[in-house]
Design a protein around this motif. Structure first.
Motif: not given
Length: 442
Positions: A172, A187-189, A192-193, A196, A204
């Protein structure tokens, strides 16, 4: 490489030479004010970085100048990249000499600088017999190679009960890059989002939690990927106990330990490599940022014959990676760091920052790992401090709303550090005064 030419002060760059280079660059790119350049930027470049804070045109040592002639002390170093500051005379002379001799050959061939740099990195890292190096162009590319290494290990080494090792563990708060494999490890959404689904199999786990690591290391895990200090998370270190436990537990589980030293490596923390200084030998380590002293280069080092045999001919590659100019730049950078004992300077100036920051009332915590420094503020005004600092002639960074990060050139002087410390209380006051009061109308 003669250390006599490896100076690190701005005065060693001839004003005539600097003026001639600036004139040449202006002739190629054109001239203009910052306002004019920024208008051209918005019309021609993708907006993935937002609006640039300034248009920088020249640098010398830890100082840079913008298109309007304003001077700044660069305490970010291109985000831990410019290990020896800007326009270091020895590094630039080596780059120019190599480019005038042999620039690019592709990896159907090799060059003396490529081989010599690989040997030097193996020496500095204390790598055992059978260790190898793969060169890339950036940190995210080095981590992509590490991702493939983990996948190859999982396929070549199934668990004792026959289960495939398809899982890669990351922590994380981790940041390992923005290409798809490296982004899966990040880790940072918010990063990433939008893109995806990520490449599968990455999980994580809690940061700096040995029990969580022990629980996660089952027979499906191919590798654990960690940063000794998480720079993008606000300069957040793993404990020495966690690093030692990570080495022991991954070995017991039959998983690789991959240490991302893209930001912490090559002297940034006051040691050549933060993880190795903590007493662990990873199975693989990634480098970039400061390795080339400002010239793009990345590296994956594999330790021992097992990890070094996982990727065979044709399974990975790069067109530009390990080219003669990049490897010459890295050799020159490492030479200066050694010849001038720059790591001792890193430790000394780090102490100046740590002690000075601790005396400032508005600073609530200081995390100084060589010249990778994070400090927390009593109020979430970090963005305002960055803006006030820029106006006052200092370049710093805010990775979190209440955190400032410093990653200056490793040859930053004590006097330069002191100038920022003297200005900081006023910069914080300016940021606090500019912050809207709670409940104020918009």
């Amino acid at each position: 490489m003669s250390s006599e030419t490896a100076g690190n002060s701005p005065e060693e760059s001839s004003p005539e030479d600097a003026g001639q280079l600036q004139a040449t660059a202006a002739a190629v790119a054109g001239t203009g004010t910052s306002e004019q350049w920024l208008a051209r930027y918005s019309n021609s470049l993708m907006g993935v970085f937002g609006s640039p804070q300034r248009v920088l045109v020249r640098g010398a040592g830890a100082v840079v100048w913008d298109a309007d002639g304003k001077e700044y002390l660069d305490l970010l170093g291109g985000i831990a990249v410019n290990a020896l500051g800007h326009a270091h005379p020895f590094v630039t002379s080596v780059i120019a000499s190599q480019l005038a001799t042999l620039g690019h050959v592709s990896n159907f061939f090799t060059s003396p600088t490529q081989i010599a740099l690989a040997e030097k990195l193996l020496e500095l890292s204390g790598a055992p017999a059978g260790s190898k190096v793969f060169f890339a162009n950036s940190g995210t590319e080095a981590n992509e190679a590490a991702f493939k290494l983990a996948r190859a290990h999982g396929k070549a080494n199934p668990s004792p009960d026959g289960r495939a090792r398809s899982t890669i563990l990351a922590l994380e708060g981790a940041f390992h890059g923005r290409t798809m494999g490296a982004l899966a490890l990040t880790a940072k959404q918010a990063y990433r989002e939008p893109f995806e689904p990520m490449p599968g199999g990455v999980r994580h786990i809690a940061f700096n939690d040995i029990d969580a690591l022990r629980d996660a290391l089952d027979g499906t895990v191919a590798a654990l990927v960690i940063e000794p200090v998480q720079g993008e998370a606000g300069v957040r270190p793993l404990s020495a106990e966690y690093l030692v436990a990570a080495r022991e537990l991954t070995t017991q589980a039959g998983a690789l330990l991959i240490v991302d030293e893209v930001q912490t490596g090559v002297g940034r923390t006051g040691d050549w490599f933060a993880g190795i200084a903590a007493g662990i030998q990873p199975d693989a380590m990634t480098l970039a940022k400061g390795l080339g002293g400002g010239f793009p280069i990345g590296a994956l080092i594999t330790f021992g014959r097992g990890p070094s045999s996982l990727l065979s001919a044709g399974q990975h590659g790069t067109t530009f990676g390990g080219n003669p100019v990049a490897t010459a730049a890295a050799l020159a950078t490492l030479h200066v760091l050694e010849a001038q004992d720059i790591l001792a300077n890193v430790r000394a100036v780090s102490r100046i920052f740590a002690e000075g920051l601790a005396t400032i009332d508005a600073v609530t915590a200081v995390r100084a790992h060589g010249l990778l420094i994070g400090f927390d503020l009593a109020r979430p005004v970090a963005a305002g401090v960055v803006a006030a600092a820029l106006d006052a002639g200092f370049i710093v960074n805010a990775p979190r709303p209440s955190t400032i990060r410093l990653a200056p050139p490793l040859n930053l002087t004590a006097e330069q550090a002191a100038s920022f410390l003297a200005a900081l209380p006023g910069l914080i006051q300016t940021a606090v005064a500019a912050q809207p009061t709670e409940g104020a109308s918009s």
